[in-house]
Design a protein around this motif. Structure first.
Motif, PDB file in Angstrom:
ATOM      1  N   ALA A 105       0.831  -1.198   0.000  1.00 31.24           N
ATOM      2  CA  ALA A 105       0.000   0.000   0.000  1.00 31.24           C
ATOM      3  C   ALA A 105       0.866   1.248   0.000  1.00 31.24           C
ATOM      4  O   ALA A 105       0.426   2.318  -0.382  1.00 31.24           O
ATOM      5  N   PHE A 106       2.108   1.101   0.440  1.00 25.12           N
ATOM      6  CA  PHE A 106       3.052   2.211   0.435  1.00 25.12           C
ATOM      7  C   PHE A 106       3.848   2.241  -0.875  1.00 25.12           C
ATOM      8  O   PHE A 106       4.951   2.742  -0.912  1.00 25.12           O
TER       9      PHE A 106
ATOM     10  N   VAL B 201       9.832   5.237   4.391  1.00 32.38           N
ATOM     11  CA  VAL B 201       9.339   4.213   3.469  1.00 32.38           C
ATOM     12  C   VAL B 201       8.202   4.783   2.631  1.00 32.38           C
ATOM     13  O   VAL B 201       8.082   4.506   1.438  1.00 32.38           O
ATOM     14  N   ALA B 202       7.385   5.611   3.274  1.00 35.33           N
ATOM     15  CA  ALA B 202       6.256   6.190   2.537  1.00 35.33           C
ATOM     16  C   ALA B 202       6.748   7.037   1.376  1.00 35.33           C
ATOM     17  O   ALA B 202       6.011   7.267   0.421  1.00 35.33           O
ATOM     18  N   MET B 203       7.994   7.519   1.460  1.00 34.51           N
ATOM     19  CA  MET B 203       8.496   8.377   0.381  1.00 34.51           C
ATOM     20  C   MET B 203       8.982   7.581  -0.810  1.00 34.51           C
ATOM     21  O   MET B 203       9.443   8.157  -1.801  1.00 34.51           O
ATOM     22  N   GLU B 204       8.881   6.245  -0.733  1.00 28.95           N
ATOM     23  CA  GLU B 204       9.234   5.426  -1.887  1.00 28.95           C
ATOM     24  C   GLU B 204       8.381   5.819  -3.088  1.00 28.95           C
ATOM     25  O   GLU B 204       8.775   5.621  -4.227  1.00 28.95           O
ATOM     26  N   ARG B 205       7.198   6.350  -2.817  1.00 25.95           N
ATOM     27  CA  ARG B 205       6.339   6.670  -3.956  1.00 25.95           C
ATOM     28  C   ARG B 205       6.962   7.776  -4.791  1.00 25.95           C
ATOM     29  O   ARG B 205       7.040   7.669  -6.012  1.00 25.95           O
ATOM     30  N   THR B 206       7.414   8.828  -4.113  1.00 27.96           N
ATOM     31  CA  THR B 206       7.948   9.948  -4.876  1.00 27.96           C
ATOM     32  C   THR B 206       9.403   9.728  -5.252  1.00 27.96           C
ATOM     33  O   THR B 206       9.836  10.160  -6.319  1.00 27.96           O
TER      34      THR B 206
ATOM     35  N   ALA C 213      -1.275   2.261  -5.682  1.00 30.51           N
ATOM     36  CA  ALA C 213      -0.803   3.264  -4.734  1.00 30.51           C
ATOM     37  C   ALA C 213       0.061   4.292  -5.446  1.00 30.51           C
ATOM     38  O   ALA C 213      -0.009   5.484  -5.146  1.00 30.51           O
ATOM     39  N   LYS C 214       0.823   3.826  -6.402  1.00 34.83           N
ATOM     40  CA  LYS C 214       1.665   4.755  -7.169  1.00 34.83           C
ATOM     41  C   LYS C 214       0.821   5.801  -7.879  1.00 34.83           C
ATOM     42  O   LYS C 214       1.199   6.960  -8.002  1.00 34.83           O
ATOM     43  N   LEU C 215      -0.366   5.369  -8.357  1.00 36.84           N
ATOM     44  CA  LEU C 215      -1.246   6.300  -9.052  1.00 36.84           C
ATOM     45  C   LEU C 215      -1.890   7.288  -8.090  1.00 36.84           C
ATOM     46  O   LEU C 215      -2.469   8.281  -8.515  1.00 36.84           O
ATOM     47  N   GLY C 216      -1.837   6.968  -6.781  1.00 31.43           N
ATOM     48  CA  GLY C 216      -2.412   7.909  -5.822  1.00 31.43           C
ATOM     49  C   GLY C 216      -3.624   7.374  -5.086  1.00 31.43           C
ATOM     50  O   GLY C 216      -4.337   8.113  -4.427  1.00 31.43           O
ATOM     51  N   LEU C 217      -3.873   6.061  -5.188  1.00 28.18           N
ATOM     52  CA  LEU C 217      -4.990   5.440  -4.480  1.00 28.18           C
ATOM     53  C   LEU C 217      -4.389   4.606  -3.347  1.00 28.18           C
ATOM     54  O   LEU C 217      -3.851   3.537  -3.580  1.00 28.18           O
ATOM     55  N   VAL C 218      -4.439   5.115  -2.136  1.00 30.16           N
ATOM     56  CA  VAL C 218      -3.716   4.499  -1.026  1.00 30.16           C
ATOM     57  C   VAL C 218      -4.699   4.061   0.052  1.00 30.16           C
ATOM     58  O   VAL C 218      -5.677   4.762   0.318  1.00 30.16           O
ATOM     59  N   ARG C 219      -4.437   2.894   0.644  1.00 28.52           N
ATOM     60  CA  ARG C 219      -5.338   2.440   1.706  1.00 28.52           C
ATOM     61  C   ARG C 219      -4.599   2.289   3.025  1.00 28.52           C
ATOM     62  O   ARG C 219      -3.381   2.079   3.067  1.00 28.52           O
ATOM     63  N   SER C 220      -5.325   2.404   4.105  1.00 31.95           N
ATOM     64  CA  SER C 220      -4.763   2.098   5.431  1.00 31.95           C
ATOM     65  C   SER C 220      -5.357   0.775   5.896  1.00 31.95           C
ATOM     66  O   SER C 220      -6.234   0.219   5.245  1.00 31.95           O
ATOM     67  N   PHE C 221      -4.841   0.276   7.008  1.00 27.84           N
ATOM     68  CA  PHE C 221      -5.288  -1.022   7.492  1.00 27.84           C
ATOM     69  C   PHE C 221      -5.881  -0.898   8.881  1.00 27.84           C
ATOM     70  O   PHE C 221      -5.572   0.045   9.615  1.00 27.84           O
TER      71      PHE C 221
END
Lengths: 949, 751
Positions: free
Chosen positions: A518-519, A785-790, A760-768
């Motif tokens: 998700a990250f 780790v969350a910054m792996e997207r950018t 998630a890369k596209l911007g659709l992120v979920r939490s658990f």
């Protein structure tokens, strides 16, 4: 190779059936144990062998065979339950790798100790044979005479099977074992102590193992620890794999067939090791073809932080005197090693070079298992292949270093290939397949002419020559000193991986794969990278070993080494960098002196006990000593240790941090996007559209044709009773489960087929639910780790330890933490935070991911009632100031009604109401689904009411 | 302040004992004799006649053990000489019997039912005397085997029994003196045994055989004193036992006795006990050092002359006994003053024992005074330890704790023995002495750091135990209308999965024969609460009681046998087993009583004919309603006192719910109390007498069904997860939300 080179005679097949019976019985035990405790007992065969050794030692001293037979079987039962009760159960809350290593170690101990006990009759021919009545002694089938062992096993094995199945079907305890394995909670509530049933089933498995080994031992010709150990285990394991560790008859009969096939394959004298090769293929196919071995219950729920030594509070850690402790120790250690290298004899230097090789391979285990959490029992196979390739390339090109490079590449490629099944399987299945591969390598691959070739010849190793350096490296002493360069290199690479982005990503995947995906972390790619890197490292170790000899033969890479190296690394400490070196010293130093025969097995036993008592390993102890010293130094410099710890816990006046209302607008410039450019978002097309999503589990429709559309910038709430399908719907939207039907469109793009990390890369992120995040990682690392997207981590810069990318990431992460008021908690492991604080960390990470749509699963779950209001404010702020669209599943209806602008109510997988919070709240169907079946339905049961009250 | 590393997760649960009011604590402490005063009544005034008789009997029993066994052990070297066996055999016999005693005591300590303790003590005492008497008749070296096994068995079995008996023998105000006096019996017996051996080898010069007969006869005579022993119930002088409030006649301690493993778990969770076990090890170690160093010396010097050691033992035991008698009053004062002071006595005792050993080194010529010093030190520490340990435990756990302490004591002794014997080869040289003393002083050093922790933990741990008793008793008595303890209750339960706290200070109860529902939206902790009640999870704080007895530490399977039956929501069925096998499993707790299992199954088939049709199908193939029926059948088979049903109507058609409701009512009318977790408020209100509403891990509302049925608005608010306003009419039910709102207004939570 033609069919005629195989012995297809009836006699040979018969003897295959005979050994097949042995494997079948052994595999039944493995399945029984697995069903009862979700654990593969790698000591299973060894328990049987040890019981057989005791049996032989006693019977050969004149005790009648059949009198002591039951005692021997009982001994097997006792040892097996002892292994479970005394060892395996003690570490059941640690990662499975520990249990695996413990049973592997116990297996070695039992086998070697058994050989010590039963020295006289260790060879099969001398082992006591069953004494049969006269008419059964000289049975002939045509021209073939049948041995009494075979007759006995043919007579008794069906009886054992029958007795076992009757026991499991009819008897009280048999039922209890099955019940406890099936549903431990319900079994406990029926009065069964589930843990006792586990011990009991281990005992039964041990008895069967003892029974079969006692009968078959006389037919085994050459006993050595390596053959009796893991390699004998691989065959029944393959049978158990085919039986999916569930089905006893399938496991038994596939083992029989495997026995026959193995017998035929080994009969070909020209092609040694074909049987092992066939086994690898069987295991790989068996594992890959089954629907999914690891159901939810099979997942490794052990806590990795059990393997990591505690860190120092930041105030202490940042002191100069504390920071230089580790470098000083490393330099001293290296200096001492060089000094030893200069002073020792050549004989000792050879052993030490092996230790260097083992350490480097151990470092690869440290990366693969210690960081990435993947348990491979085949690291030495990669080392062997790499070593051979290196020697061959060096010899043919005359370039030593080209050979080294080729070896590393070969190790990396093989490891990545073997790792492919691991993309589907986790934990024990990978251990089984790599173990099989490891034995196939030593038995077949290495003996092929494209690698080393048959044992007898071997290949000549080109001695290392460095131009302009007048040193003869064929002297072991000199080569040892040279190999230290590789050792330091390997240490540097491992340290870099541990320290930098790659290690962080891998730990995130290990701690919580779903959250990591998700990250935006691409799990398959990262895993393959890890396999390649650790294969390369193992390859380097193999290169060091291969070049240390003059003639390389397959015997330098025994199949059992792979197991040894894992055990050593765990003993030294999986969670610490020098763990492999400590473990290698523990196992290699005793080789420098001649020892009493009892000492080696006792050393193994000791190492197992150390692992059980100190899961963090000897290295963990070292870290504790270092921490003590650091605290002492800190005190000298006026830093109060307790205060430093408290400062890191972010506790003021004993209060834990809770969810608080925070102005998130400073984070706006980070997102760099004015949400809607002043346009009314409701007029925009929906950002997320779910159409006709359906999913059924078995016969139950969890989600049944759900249509939901989400406008940009809105907060949509989803409510519904237990089992209404809310979480399943989330799984479908985020890509963790694929729907049977329906489509998901995000920002105008159909994403139904995309993997969760891609979404998630596209911007659709979920939490658990419960915001478990990554228990062993610090708050700061989690946000990083969350910054792996950018900014995804690059493997090369990680391996080289380049600090730039990490530095800027750290800076940005700290900014986020500062805004969220979490900066004083940055070094705290997430697993030690309260739920509320963890929720804050999760929200911070979500913001760092910079999503367009955030799917929140029960954000208020597990937090105190009083924090709910703050959470509402915080989420509203995120929505308003950052323009993030929120979709929230929540049980806390009042909270959700305050938060959401629109609410969807679900029941039984479908949408029953939709609209403003007020409208949904008063919708008759919603009232009914919460107040339950309406009065009339209950009152239909009038007669019952009347009869009683 | 030594720095410690942050290894443990943050403590979520508030420290309960701190909440206990001082007055309650003082009362509870004084009830067990810790009165905080220094004036103590005299022995005869404090202890009634029956108590004094019990102490005398226990002293005699102890003497009947020590007299013949001391003689036997002192004369055994002569037996070895006569049978021409090596002296190693003597050592092996001693060690074997010690190992046996330690190992036997550990698991068997609590196997003797409380009601049979006295009988067991008498039998064991007579057997010990007979062992010496009959030793004479045993030929050759078999005597070593018999004595090694016999002595070990007797000691391992008797030590836990006699010590718990001694603890329960008299009023708490005289506990220290009681324990000291029973030990004096041991010491006097040993003195007499030593004297017997000395006389036999010197003045009388009779053979070993006759000497053993004399010792045996004396032992038998002493053991007759054991018939004076009468029993008080386990924890007979315990204050505040709930059973008294219940007026029960039978002994609930016996019925609810935890298994050995459960006791051990409970024991190891109390810091005082963990530290105490180290102290036992240290005491055992020191004692063996004190005995062995001089005796080995003597044996070496005099070449197997028995007379000197015998005399030394006799004199030093006598002196120790006298000093112990004199010191017992001071010990009592310390005990009554504070638990911390008593814990400090343990350190004092160890130091005395250590001083004795050192003096032996300094003055090797005379030995008796030093031995006496070491002896008195060891016994002081022992008495103080026993009181500290037993006081901090529930009575039913004491037998296991006694076994564990004997194990530690002997284990420590054995380690000391082996270590010191290893250096005893050097004993005549000065280095030998140094090393032997170093070995002997190790345990003192070992315990030194722990002793401070022990002193710190002793008070709070005692208060925790007493506080839990007091607190929950008042709770149970206060709320139940009938004055009866509820059949099932939770008090101040906190529970967390890892660091995720799910239950916050939950208190609830189910009265006998009552039907109660636990309501609330999903995810608020209802199922977790049920798991805590049934024992599947262990709470981090609070107490769970079943029929008034504390079952917090009992496992789920034990609670089943005690009459609590739970049906897991939606998951009560063993999917891979047939319906018939499922039903057989449900009857597992009935043991081998196949007939009643069968009868239960037949009844279930009668009531649920649908299930009977499917008796050979796998459980997983049943529909949801059939699975719930199958689950409910469990209650027909086990006939529990209280039945807990999770997610009663979830996912079931109304018609099926109706059927199940009738079944539950039927069970209730037969006397089974019912607790259901239900999401549907209507179903619940139609079924039960009383409801609890939960929200976010707390109970926010409690009320009677009939009152709730009259207030549909309130019901709707509650069932949608709201908390009623402070001023909402709540009827006669307790509106717990009031107190919660108060807590909020104090601003405890908002930072």
């Amino acid at each position: 190779m033609s069919l005629s080179s195989f012995d297809l005679s009836f006699a040979n097949i018969l003897s295959g059936v005979f050994t097949g019976f042995l494997y079948g019985l052994l595999s039944i035990g493995l399945v029984l144990v697995y069903r009862a405790s979700r654990f593969i007992n790698f000591a299973h065969v060894a328990i049987g062998i040890f019981a057989a050794s005791i049996f032989s030692a006693v019977v050969s001293r004149g005790v009648p065979y059949w009198v002591f037979f039951p005692v021997g079987i009982l001994a097997g039962a006792f040892i097996a339950s002892g292994v479970e009760w005394g060892f395996v159960r003690r570490i059941s809350d640690a990662p499975r790798v520990l249990g695996t290593v413990v049973t592997l170690g116990l297996a070695q101990f039992l086998i070697i100790f058994g050989l010590v006990v039963n020295q006289k009759n260790a060879t099969g021919r001398l082992f006591p044979k069953p004494v049969l009545p006269g008419f059964l002694t000289n049975v002939k089938l045509g021209t073939i005479s049948i041995s009494p062992s075979f007759i006995t096993i043919v007579l008794l094995a069906p009886l054992v099977l029958l007795a076992l199945s009757l026991f499991l079907r009819r008897s009280r305890y048999g039922l209890a074992i099955r019940a406890a394995a099936d549903n431990p909670d319900a079994a406990s509530l029926a009065g069964v102590t589930a843990s006792r049933m586990v011990t009991l089933s281990w005992g039964i498995a041990g008895a069967i193992a003892a029974f079969s080994v006692i009968l078959v031992y006389p037919t085994i010709n050459l006993p050595d620890a390596d053959f009796l150990g893991p390699s004998l285990l691989v065959l029944p394991l393959a049978g158990a794999v085919l039986g999916r560790f569930q089905n006893l008859p399938v496991a038994f009969f596939s083992s029989v067939i495997i026995g026959v096939v193995a017998q035929i394959l080994t009969s070909n004298q020209d092609q040694v090791g074909l049987a092992q090769l066939a086994l690898v293929i069987v295991v790989f196919l068996g594992l890959l073809l089954q629907p999914k071995l690891s159901s939810r219950r099979d997942e490794d729920r052990g806590e990795w932080n059990k393997l990591y030594p505690p860190g120092l509070p930041s105030q202490v850690r940042n002191l100069f005197t504390v920071r230089i402790i580790t470098p000083i120790i490393s330099v001293i250690a290296l200096g001492a090693t060089i000094y030893i290298g200069l002073t020792v004899t050549n004989k000792i230097a050879t052993i030490l070079t092996f230790a260097v090789g083992f350490t480097i391979v151990g470092l690869s285990v440290g990366v693969l298992t210690g960081i990435a959490g993947q348990l491979s029992l085949g690291q030495f196979a990669f080392a062997a292949i790499a070593g051979t390739v290196a020697v061959r390339v060096s010899a043919s090109t005359g370039q030593f270093f080209l050979g080294v490079l080729a070896g590393i590449v070969a190790g990396a490629i093989t490891s990545a290939l073997v790792g492919i099944p691991a993309l589907r399987l986790r934990g024990l299945a990978l251990a089984v397949s790599t173990l099989a591969f490891s034995f196939a390598t030593s038995a077949w691959f290495l003996r092929q002419s494209f690698l080393i070739g048959p044992t007898a010849s071997g290949i000549k190793v080109q001695p290392l020559e460095i131009p302009g350096l007048d040193v003869d490296f064929s002297f072991p002493k000199n080569y040892f000193l040279f190999s230290l360069i590789f050792l330091v290199l390997a240490f540097l690479v491992s340290a870099n991986i541990r320290r930098t982005g790659l290690g962080r990503v891998l730990r995130a995947l290990r701690d919580n794969e779903n959250a990591a995906r998700a990250f935006t972390i691409a799990a398959p790619k990262r895993k393959l990278q890890t396999f390649a890197i650790s294969g390369g490292l193992a390859g380097l170790g193999g290169v060091v070993i291969a070049n240390s000899v003059t003639t390389l033969t397959p015997d330098y890479f025994k199949g059992g080494f792979s197991v040894d190296v894992v055990s050593q690394t765990v003993l030294g400490g999986l969670g610490v960098l020098p763990g492999p070196a400590i473990g290698a010293l523990y196992s290699r130093v005793p080789q420098l002196v001649t020892l009493n025969e009892f000492i080696p097995p006792l050393l193994i036993l000791l190492s197992v006990i150390i692992i059980v008592l100190i899961p963090r390993g000897l290295g963990g102890l070292l870290v504790r000593v270092r921490n003590k010293a650091a605290f002492g130094l800190a005190r000298l410099q006026g830093v109060d240790a307790q205060a430093a710890i408290r400062a890191d816990e972010g506790k003021t006046e004993g209060e834990d941090r809770r969810i608080s209302i925070i102005d998130v607008s400073p984070l706006k410039q980070n997102s760099g996007r004015d949400p809607f450019l002043g346009i009314d978002p409701t007029s925009l097309p929906p950002i997320l559209q779910v159409t006709g999503a359906s999913l059924a589990f078995g016969g139950i429709k969890a989600v049944n044709g759900v249509d939901i559309s989400v406008q940009p910038g809105e907060i949509l709430g989803i409510i519904g009773p237990n089992g209404a399908g809310k979480t399943t719907l989330f799984e479908i939207i985020a890509g963790f489960t694929s729907p049977d039907a329906g489509s998901i469109v995000f920002n105008g793009r159909d994403i139904t087929k995309l993997a969760p990390d891609a979404r998630a890369k596209l911007g659709l992120v979920r939490s658990f639910q419960a915001a478990r995040l990554y228990p062993t990682m610090s708050v700061l690392e989690t946000v990083m780790v969350a910054m792996e997207r950018t900014s995804p981590t690059s493997v090369t810069s990680s391996l080289l330890g380049l600090p730039m990318a990490d530095r800027s990431k750290r800076k940005r992460a700290l900014q986020y933490l500062e805004v969220m008021g979490l900066d004083n908690l940055q070094a705290k492991p997430v697993g030690e935070l309260s739920t509320g604080t963890r929720r804050m960390v999760e929200i911070t990470s979500m913001l760092a991911l910079d999503p367009q749509v955030l799917l929140l699963d029960e954000p208020a779950g597990g937090i105190a009632q009083s924090e709910g209001e703050s959470l509402v404010q915080l989420l509203t702020g995120v929505n308003r100031d950052l323009g993030t669209t929120l979709v929230v599943v929540e049980h806390d209806l009042p909270l959700l009604f305050r938060l959401a602008q629109r609410v969807v109510a679900m029941e039984l997988g479908g949408v029953i109401a939709e609209g403003t919070p007020e409208a949904v709240r008063n919708h008759p169907d919603v009232v009914r689904s919460y107040l339950g079946a309406d009065m009339t339905a209950v009152e239909r049961s009038g007669p019952f009411t009347a009869s009683v009250s | 302040m030594s720095p410690s590393l942050p290894t443990s997760p943050p403590v979520l649960v508030a420290d309960k004992p701190a909440v206990i009011e001082t007055s309650v604590r003082e009362a509870a402490r004084s009830a067990i004799g810790v009165k905080g005063q220094t004036q103590i009544p005299r022995w005869r005034e404090a202890v009634p006649r029956s108590g004094r008789r019990r102490v005398l009997a226990l002293g005699l029993i102890n003497a009947s053990f020590s007299l013949p066994l001391t003689t036997l052990l002192l004369l055994l070297p002569l037996v070895a000489r006569d049978t021409k066996s090596s002296t190693t055999l003597y050592g092996v016999t001693l060690i074997a019997s010690a190992i046996l005693a330690a190992l036997l005591g550990l698991p068997l300590s609590d196997r003797v039912p409380p009601a049979k303790r006295v009988a067991a003590a008498i039998v064991l005492s007579i057997n010990a005397a007979l062992l010496a008497l009959l030793a004479n008749l045993i030929p050759g070296i078999v005597i070593f085997l018999v004595i090694g096994l016999g002595r070990g068995t007797l000691f391992g079995l008797s030590a836990p029994i006699i010590r718990t008996l001694a603890f329960d023998a008299t009023v708490p105000e005289a506990r220290a003196r009681t324990l000291a006096r029973t030990h004096i019996g041991t010491l006097l017996g040993a003195a007499a045994g030593g004297l017997c051996a000395w006389l036999a080898t010197t003045a009388l010069n009779i053979g070993v055989g006759q000497a053993l007969v004399v010792a045996g006869v004396l032992g038998v005579i002493l053991s007759l004193g054991s018939f004076l022993l009468t029993d008080t119930a386990v924890g007979g002088f315990e204050p505040n036992r709930i059973r008294r409030a219940l007026g029960k006649v039978h002994d609930p301690v016996f019925e609810l006795r935890p298994t050995w493993a459960e006791s051990i778990v409970r024991i190891s969770s109390i810091p005082t006990l963990r530290f105490s076990l180290t102290a036992y090890v240290a005491v055992g170690w020191c004692t063996s050092a004190a005995l062995i160093i001089p005796i080995v010396r003597l044996a070496k010097a005099k070449d197997l002359y028995i007379s000197t050691p015998a005399l030394v033992i006799a004199i030093s035991s006598l002196v120790s006994a006298l000093i112990l008698l004199l010191a017992s009053r001071g010990l009592e004062k310390t005990h009554q003053k504070s638990p911390e002071g008593l814990a400090a006595v343990i350190s004092l005792g160890l130091i005395l024992a250590f001083a004795g050993i050192v003096l032996t080194g300094l003055l090797p010529k005379i030995i008796s005074p030093q031995l006496a010093l070491a002896g008195i030190g060891a016994y002081l520490a022992w008495v103080a330890l026993d009181i500290t340990v037993f006081s901090a435990l529930q009575p039913e756990d004491r037998a296991a704790a006694a076994g564990l302490s004997v194990f530690s004591l002997i284990g420590g002794g054995l380690v000391g023995l082996l270590l010191i014997s290893a250096v005893s080869a050097l004993i005549n040289s000065s280095t030998g002495y140094v090393i032997a003393f170093a070995a002997a002083s190790l345990p003192v050093l070992l315990f030194w750091r722990r002793s401070k922790k022990l002193i710190r933990a002793a008070g709070p741990d005692l208060d925790t135990r007493l506080g839990v008793d007091e607190d929950s008793q008042s709770f149970d008595e206060g709320v139940s209308e009938s004055g009866q303890a509820p059949i099932l209750s939770a008090r101040n339960v906190d529970f967390a999965y890892g660091s995720v706290q799910v239950l916050f200070d939950v208190s609830m109860r189910v009265n006998e024969g009552e039907m109660v529902a636990l309501l609330g939206p999903n995810g608020v902790g209802k199922t977790t609460l049920l798991r805590v009640l049934s024992g599947l999870e262990k709470p981090q704080g609070g107490v769970v009681r079943l029929a008034g007895e504390n079952v917090t530490d009992l496992g789920a399977s034990r609670r089943v046998t005690l009459g609590l039956s739970q049906i897991v929501g939606g998951n009560a069925v063993f999917g891979s087993m047939t319906v018939y096998e499922n039903l057989t499993m449900y009857g597992f707790s009935l043991g081998r009583d196949r007939a009643s299992v069968k009868a239960g199954i037949e009844e279930a088939f009668e009531i649920f004919p649908k299930i009977a049709d499917r008796r050979n199908q796998l459980g997983s193939t049943l529909s949801g309603g059939e699975q719930q029926m199958l689950g409910l059948s469990k209650a027909l088979i086990t006939k529990p006192k209280v039945l807990v049903v999770d997610e009663f109507s979830l996912g079931l058609a109304p018609i099926v719910v109706g059927e199940l409701l009738g079944m539950v009512r039927e069970l209730n009318s037969r006397g089974t109390a019912i607790l259901v977790v239900e999401q549907s408020v209507n179903v619940a209100l139609n079924l039960v007498d009383r409801c609890y509403f939960m929200e976010k891990g707390e109970i926010v509302y409690e009320g009677l069904s009939k009152d709730l049925l009259a207030q549909p608005d309130l019901v709707q608010t509650l069932s949608l997860g709201g908390v009623p306003e402070k001023d909402s009419p709540s009827g006669p039910g307790n509106d717990l939300s009031t107190t919660k709102a108060d807590a909020d207004s104090k601003g405890n939570y908002i930072s």
